[in-house]
Design an enzyme around this catalytic site. Structure first.
Site, PDB file in Angstrom:
ATOM      1  N   HIS A   1     -64.535  69.009  37.896  1.00 49.29           N
ATOM      2  CA  HIS A   1     -64.770  69.607  36.576  1.00 49.29           C
ATOM      3  C   HIS A   1     -65.052  71.107  36.675  1.00 49.29           C
ATOM      4  CE1 HIS A   1     -64.510  65.788  34.694  1.00 49.29           C
ATOM      5  NE2 HIS A   1     -65.673  65.325  35.115  1.00 49.29           N
TER       6      HIS A   1
ATOM      7  N   HIS B   1     -66.353  65.473  42.590  1.00 52.39           N
ATOM      8  CA  HIS B   1     -65.843  65.262  41.227  1.00 52.39           C
ATOM      9  C   HIS B   1     -66.513  66.223  40.249  1.00 52.39           C
ATOM     10  CE1 HIS B   1     -64.765  62.419  37.759  1.00 52.39           C
ATOM     11  NE2 HIS B   1     -65.714  63.179  37.232  1.00 52.39           N
ATOM     12  N   GLU B   2     -67.825  66.303  40.320  1.00 49.56           N
ATOM     13  CA  GLU B   2     -68.555  67.115  39.348  1.00 49.56           C
ATOM     14  C   GLU B   2     -68.441  68.616  39.644  1.00 49.56           C
ATOM     15  OE1 GLU B   2     -69.543  65.825  36.708  1.00 49.56           O
ATOM     16  OE2 GLU B   2     -69.781  63.714  37.184  1.00 49.56           O
TER      17      GLU B   2
ATOM     18  N   GLU C   1     -60.887  63.561  33.551  1.00 50.13           N
ATOM     19  CA  GLU C   1     -61.552  62.699  34.536  1.00 50.13           C
ATOM     20  C   GLU C   1     -60.612  62.401  35.697  1.00 50.13           C
ATOM     21  OE1 GLU C   1     -64.643  62.215  34.603  1.00 50.13           O
ATOM     22  OE2 GLU C   1     -65.056  62.966  32.601  1.00 50.13           O
TER      23      GLU C   1
END
Length: 726
Positions: free
Chosen positions: A454, A449-450, A507
């Site tokens: 992103h 996710h990070e 997100e």
């Protein structure tokens, strides 16, 4: 009867964040560096009180004065004598701990108000019986009168944060609406000013609307000061409206932040840290986001520090318009063992990025390898503590200069631990597997996710000089088959264009990347998962996401038809996408619970994750990225709003399911953090028990040196702006 969602339950989980071993391994020099950065973060974090509600700072001071004079244990005898039961006194401790943990009287995760779960007259009796009241009756009476009504008020607008008639916000004066926010954004863009460290105040001047944009800064002079060629402050006419840009928001707090950052400069490990802190100091002194961006550039260059930190007006989740940052600051120590896995993930990123479902033209021209470390948090000041972070949030820096990822190991280890009897909405046969693999699967999801969520994807931009970062004659939109027809222009940013949906949309994109790439065996191997264990990690990760989508309904407000939490809205959207995929991939049904009350059951066919599930996420994730990259706000809103809709029509009655979720919800855990204290030439770590009383003591001891002046400053700041919300 007040709805239980507006109380914090007496049995709420309270955990101590353990960083003792990590801190002890630091050198005396590193400990001093961590100490002064922590002081800066804690003082700056108090600005969140003023960013949350008009009463939060008053309530904070009330509680500080009471508990500074008498510890929770000492006050218990007073409470009993004042007529409070043990349950009522515990409810007060939980409320106080909740206010400290959330830095205000609205939940940081969900943005709903919470009030004390004891009668108002009982709390008033305790306040008046306290030693603090006996010592300063006039001041304490005035303080109680200033906040007691709002402390308990649950009028419709005050139940949640929001803009205009949708809720309460202190990022805007009470007379502002969405149109004012949009106009202010246009004005800021025209002046090349970021909204991150601002608030907006509107007043009427002879029938004409006038706006004050206030910058957070220690300096209160609006003229050019040392270090500036010209001031950004002044009065301007824009679209026949008067705008004034002024300095000095949260001035006493920003002064403290700057002071402690300067103290920390004596203990830096390298030149990048020194320059970083110098720019941060300039940012908080002058109210300059450009200085903060410059500091962030040095921060990115500071690879692999033993003591990691970041501080400023960072996340825009709680600004109803999505542009203003809430203050936060964290200081943490590297967990070397866990960091090795994330380093391997970074090293594999260039192989994994092409796996994502969009053409290379929509990916960054060069992948700028970031730092990705696992950290044990020493200090996290702000409204809440996340499990992972990808920063800075400045897209121009992220696209061309890079970013950093951090996973907060000591948060992960305690935040998501679940007891079997409290595990809702799953089949019995899934529960043991879920408990066994929830932690490891979440570690994988956070990493993906990070770093690759992103950290992936390009924005197509034409800068203010007319230069494009893509070839508009050749780049084809894969969704339409036509050349791209929209992009970001000049000073437009992702946040300013997509505003109210930007946070949740991004997100959602990052969560989808995590689901998609966790299917990759190489990724699973990096985290030490092979064979059946790897398949179980995938299953639990997807099952956890589907369950989180259902749990997300807690954060939807039916009256305003709005979402109060970006991540949970994103997870609900993913649930909708996977349900829509059909073919029995995800099952969701309403059932009767063992207690006779309504319940729900989620099922996931693990045999279809790699086929039906992967195809559904592939299609949806590509749409999200293309709409984001091309600045297609209209298309992005239409897509995201469609999947965010909560209604009682269709195959699933989500409004009724929401009631079931509220009935069976578990309160989010609160964290007790240690303090640091200088003793001669050394720094001590002061730790507290994992309880509401321990959390309270950590805060009353946190600001001992200047408590009276600090409290006076907070009350003055509160009083100065109070008329803006009358």
């Amino acid at each position: 009867m007040v709805d239980s969602q507006f109380y914090l339950p007496n049995d709420i989980g309270v955990c101590a964040l353990d960083c003792g071993e990590a801190f002890r391994l630091l050198s005396p020099h590193e400990k001093m560096y961590a100490h002064y950065l922590s002081r800066a973060a804690w003082y700056g974090g108090l600005a969140v009180l003023l960013q949350t509600s008009i009463e939060s700072a008053d309530i904070f001071v009330l509680l500080q004065r009471i508990f500074r004079k008498q510890t929770p244990a000492e006050l218990e005898q007073v409470a009993t004598a004042a007529g409070l039961s043990s349950e009522e006194y515990q409810a007060l401790l939980v409320y106080a701990a909740g206010l400290y943990a959330n830095m205000g009287n609205y939940k940081s995760f969900g943005d709903t108000k919470f009030i004390p779960n004891l009668p108002k007259d009982k709390l008033q009796a305790l306040v008046k019986a306290s030693q603090a009241f006996k010592d300063q009756p006039t001041e304490m009476e005035a303080l109680w009168d200033s906040c007691s009504c709002l402390l308990y008020s649950l009028e419709d607008r005050q139940k949640q944060l929001g803009l205009g008639d949708k809720g309460i916000t202190t990022y805007f004066s009470g007379n502002c609406c969405l149109e004012d926010a949009e106009l202010a954004q246009k004005f800021l863009d025209s002046k090349k000013l970021s909204a991150y460290n601002t608030r907006l105040f509107k007043r009427d001047n002879g029938g004409k609307a006038c706006y004050e944009v206030r910058l957070a800064s220690a300096v209160q002079k609006d003229c050019a000061v040392e270090g500036e060629s010209e001031s950004c402050c002044g009065s301007f006419n824009f679209e026949d409206k008067e705008f004034t840009v002024k300095r000095g928001d949260y001035a006493p707090l920003m002064e403290k932040v700057s002071y402690y950052l300067q103290k920390a400069q004596a203990y830096v490990a390298n030149e990048n840290q020194r320059k970083m802190l110098k720019e941060y100091t300039r940012s908080f002194t002058l109210g300059s986001v450009e200085a903060h961006k410059e500091g962030s550039r040095y921060w990115i260059k500071d690879k692999g520090p033993i003591v990691e930190s970041y501080i400023g007006f960072i996340e825009s989740y709680r600004d109803p318009f999505g542009s203003r940052g809430e203050f936060e600051g964290f200081i943490a120590v590297v967990n070397k063992a866990m960091s090795e896995r994330f380093t391997k993930l970074v090293d594999s990123a260039e192989v994994l990025l092409p796996e994502l479902p969009w053409p290379k033209e929509f990916e960054k021209d060069t992948f700028l390898k970031p730092d990705f470390t696992s950290l044990d948090v020493l200090t996290f000041a702000g409204s809440g503590i996340p499990a992972g972070i990808n920063i800075p949030n400045y897209y121009d820096i992220r696209q061309t200069e890079g970013f950093k990822n951090v996973s907060l190991g000591n948060v992960l280890s305690v935040a998501y631990a679940t007891e079997k009897e409290k595990l809702t909405f799953l089949e019995e046969e899934d529960k043991d597997l879920f408990i066994k693999w929830k932690g490891p699967s979440f570690e994988v999801q956070v990493g993906l996710h990070e770093l690759l969520g992103h950290g992936s994807g390009k924005l197509l931009v034409q800068d203010d000089k007319g230069k494009f970062n893509f070839d508009k004659t050749k780049v084809i939109n894969p969704e339409t088959g036509e050349p791209v027809s929209s992009w970001y222009r000049g000073n437009e940013t992702w946040d300013s264009k997509f505003s109210t949906i930007a946070s949740s949309y991004e997100e959602c994109r990052a969560e989808c990347v995590g689901l998609y790439l966790c299917l990759n065996k190489q990724v699973l191997s990096i985290f030490g998962h092979e064979g059946q264990d790897a398949e179980d990690v995938v299953y639990v990760n997807w099952l956890s996401m589907v369950r989180a989508g259902l749990l997300g309904l807690e954060f939807y407000t039916t009256e305003s038809k709005s979402w109060r939490q970006a991540h949970m809205q994103a997870r609900f959207v993913i649930l909708r996408v996977l349900l829509e995929a059909g073919e029995g991939l995800v099952g969701l049904e309403e059932v009767a619970g063992q207690d006779g009350k309504t319940d729900a059951r989620i099922t996931l066919d693990r045999s279809k994750i790699h086929t039906v599930g992967k195809d559904a996420i592939h299609r949806f994730l590509r749409k999200l990225q293309i709409l984001k990259a091309t600045a297609d706000v209209e298309g992005g809103r239409a897509l995201y709003d469609c999947y965010s809709t909560v209604s009682d029509s269709g195959a699933h009655n989500f409004l009724r399911l929401r009631e079931t979720v509220l009935l069976r919800k578990e309160a989010r855990k609160m964290f007790v953090q240690a303090n640091t204290r200088v003793n001669g030439d050394s720094v001590e770590l002061v730790e507290y028990e994992g309880s509401a009383a321990g959390l309270i003591r950590s805060f009353t001891e946190r600001f001992q040196d200047d408590s009276e002046q600090l409290e006076a400053d907070l009350l003055d700041l509160c009083k100065r702006d109070a008329p803006c919300w009358c």
